[in-house]
Design an enzyme around this catalytic site. Sequence first.
Site, PDB file in Angstrom:
ATOM      1  N   THR A 194       0.840  -1.204   0.000  1.00 57.60           N
ATOM      2  CA  THR A 194       0.000   0.000   0.000  1.00 57.60           C
ATOM      3  C   THR A 194       0.873   1.251   0.000  1.00 57.60           C
ATOM      4  O   THR A 194       0.632   2.197  -0.762  1.00 57.60           O
ATOM      5  CB  THR A 194      -0.940  -0.003   1.233  1.00 57.60           C
ATOM      6  OG1 THR A 194      -1.735  -1.189   1.180  1.00 57.60           O
ATOM      7  CG2 THR A 194      -1.834   1.220   1.278  1.00 57.60           C
ATOM      8  N   ASN A 242      -5.693  -9.261  -7.881  1.00 55.29           N
ATOM      9  CA  ASN A 242      -5.619 -10.088  -6.675  1.00 55.29           C
ATOM     10  C   ASN A 242      -6.807 -11.029  -6.527  1.00 55.29           C
ATOM     11  O   ASN A 242      -6.693 -12.077  -5.903  1.00 55.29           O
ATOM     12  CB  ASN A 242      -5.490  -9.207  -5.429  1.00 55.29           C
ATOM     13  CG  ASN A 242      -6.406  -8.019  -5.443  1.00 55.29           C
ATOM     14  OD1 ASN A 242      -6.379  -7.208  -6.363  1.00 55.29           O
ATOM     15  ND2 ASN A 242      -7.248  -7.905  -4.435  1.00 55.29           N
ATOM     16  N   HIS A 276       4.750  -9.668   2.148  1.00 55.51           N
ATOM     17  CA  HIS A 276       3.968 -10.788   2.692  1.00 55.51           C
ATOM     18  C   HIS A 276       3.208 -11.582   1.629  1.00 55.51           C
ATOM     19  O   HIS A 276       2.532 -12.563   1.942  1.00 55.51           O
ATOM     20  CB  HIS A 276       3.036 -10.316   3.819  1.00 55.51           C
ATOM     21  CG  HIS A 276       1.849  -9.527   3.392  1.00 55.51           C
ATOM     22  ND1 HIS A 276       0.577 -10.041   3.401  1.00 55.51           N
ATOM     23  CD2 HIS A 276       1.720  -8.252   2.963  1.00 55.51           C
ATOM     24  CE1 HIS A 276      -0.275  -9.119   3.014  1.00 55.51           C
ATOM     25  NE2 HIS A 276       0.386  -8.015   2.736  1.00 55.51           N
ATOM     26  N   THR A 329      13.721   4.983  10.169  1.00 55.79           N
ATOM     27  CA  THR A 329      14.768   3.979  10.403  1.00 55.79           C
ATOM     28  C   THR A 329      14.374   2.660   9.746  1.00 55.79           C
ATOM     29  O   THR A 329      13.249   2.192   9.904  1.00 55.79           O
ATOM     30  CB  THR A 329      14.976   3.795  11.923  1.00 55.79           C
ATOM     31  OG1 THR A 329      15.285   5.077  12.459  1.00 55.79           O
ATOM     32  CG2 THR A 329      16.094   2.814  12.224  1.00 55.79           C
ATOM     33  N   CYS A 363     -20.241 -10.171   2.801  1.00 59.39           N
ATOM     34  CA  CYS A 363     -20.011 -10.494   4.213  1.00 59.39           C
ATOM     35  C   CYS A 363     -18.552 -10.812   4.490  1.00 59.39           C
ATOM     36  O   CYS A 363     -18.059 -10.612   5.576  1.00 59.39           O
ATOM     37  CB  CYS A 363     -20.828 -11.704   4.624  1.00 59.39           C
ATOM     38  SG  CYS A 363     -22.484 -11.660   4.026  1.00 59.39           S
TER      39      CYS A 363
HETATM   40  N1  PLP Z   1      -1.978  -4.386  -4.313  1.00 62.39           N
HETATM   41  C1  PLP Z   1      -2.504  -5.601  -4.490  1.00 62.39           C
HETATM   42  C2  PLP Z   1      -2.801  -6.066  -5.874  1.00 62.39           C
HETATM   43  C3  PLP Z   1      -2.762  -6.423  -3.397  1.00 62.39           C
HETATM   44  O1  PLP Z   1      -3.302  -7.636  -3.586  1.00 62.39           O
HETATM   45  C4  PLP Z   1      -2.484  -5.932  -2.096  1.00 62.39           C
HETATM   46  C5  PLP Z   1      -2.804  -6.743  -0.913  1.00 62.39           C
HETATM   47  O2  PLP Z   1      -3.668  -7.583  -0.935  1.00 62.39           O
HETATM   48  C6  PLP Z   1      -1.922  -4.657  -1.975  1.00 62.39           C
HETATM   49  C7  PLP Z   1      -1.684  -3.905  -3.102  1.00 62.39           C
HETATM   50  C8  PLP Z   1      -1.580  -4.096  -0.635  1.00 62.39           C
HETATM   51  O3  PLP Z   1      -0.410  -4.704  -0.117  1.00 62.39           O
HETATM   52  P1  PLP Z   1      -0.086  -4.625   1.436  1.00 62.39           P
HETATM   53  O4  PLP Z   1      -1.028  -5.553   2.124  1.00 62.39           O
HETATM   54  O5  PLP Z   1       1.335  -5.078   1.535  1.00 62.39           O
HETATM   55  O6  PLP Z   1      -0.257  -3.217   1.842  1.00 62.39           O
END
Ligand code: PLP
Length: 395
Positions: A72, A150, A200, A236, A324
């Site tokens: 993000t 995603n 992650h 940092t 949901c």
């Molecule tokens: N962009 C996409 C396509 C994602 O699937 C995700 C998380 O699911 C993100 C951005 C956001 O990543 P983060 O959870 O590391 O902030």
Amino acid sequence: MNTIYLDNNATTSVAPEVVEELLPYLKEFYGNPSSMHTFGGQLHRKVEDARNKVAQLIGAESEEIIFTSCGTESDNTAIMSAVESFPGKRHIITTRVEHPAVLNFCKHLARKGFRVTFLPVNNQGQLSIDDVLKAIDEDTVLVSIMYANNETGVTFPVTEIANILKERRIFFHTDAVQAVGKIPIDIKKIPVDMLSISGHKLHAPKGVGALFVRKGTRFYPYIIGGHQEHGRRAGTESVPLIIGLGKACELAGKNPTGETEYLKKLRDKLEAALLKTCPDVRINGEVNNRLPNTTNISFEYVEGEAILLRLNEYGICASSGSACTSGSLEPSHVLRSMGVPFTAIHGSIRFSLSRYNTEPEIDKVIEVMPEIIKNLRMLSPFGRDKLNPDIKCAK
Ligand code: PLP
């Protein structure tokens, strides 16, 4: 009961090699890489090693990698940097199916007076290059288009779009959070200016990400403060997590083609079996241009949430596009943008695999799913009508 984790687009397990590599930097080597003394200063080299490993995975130079806290932040930084670089330009192009990290940030900028074009996708989740071209005007400063979705795994023609945009003075950012580590990416062949990565999603810990910024691209920091990351991202450095991301990228780069094949084989087996054994099922998204680990399947006449609860009883983890379970009040904006009917959205399940999934795990899902769907359909008026036309429900 063993967990069968098929929700790897939400997050992945941290690879054992990654844990091993980063642990000493949580315990003994806790120094600050900016310190003058050897205890802290030695960590600077470890951060640079990690940067090199991240760069190598995507064919970049290490100076082109900026560490961030997550995907993000990488997305927000890329967008903000572009609009700060050319303050006179006020038009941004993106798609309707981006992750909220891009979508909601663009909506935020729209409220601040930017003009944002949210491009549509077709019923297979595909983007038209023509639509991108038509949306460009004199005022366009940035095009931000995800590499892979995603929810459906559908990939966009990022290389083609990048090739078109490089002729014009428009920034091109791609959110490659779901793609990096799942499919080979060589940034030398894809002329994007900026590309987002999240730890992650590729077996590194949560709380670390990276942004690729091509050499020569104008850049404005989003987080302002100290001199870290050559003044491009203050704060940092999270040394253990950065080391973890470096190791995860090294692992992902070891056998990318083999891993892609492995994931695809398991995913295709699961998909083919469910299409055969469960009636009234559809795959959401173009099947030939997808991440190898993802399938998004709609089971008509049942609620995704109910399916997830039943799967959970077997220790199987997946996710759904129904309201949901999506963490919002609205069902999946991706499936809605594709024009998937509401009944199919509500019964949509995403299975997303990782290198740690095994064939027996997939066989277990294949074994339990038909019974789960049949039983749930018997509980639903429409499903019951469909299964047994002799039973009529009060409408
Ligand atoms: N962009 C996409 C396509 C994602 O699937 C995700 C998380 O699911 C993100 C951005 C956001 O990543 P983060 O959870 O590391 O902030």
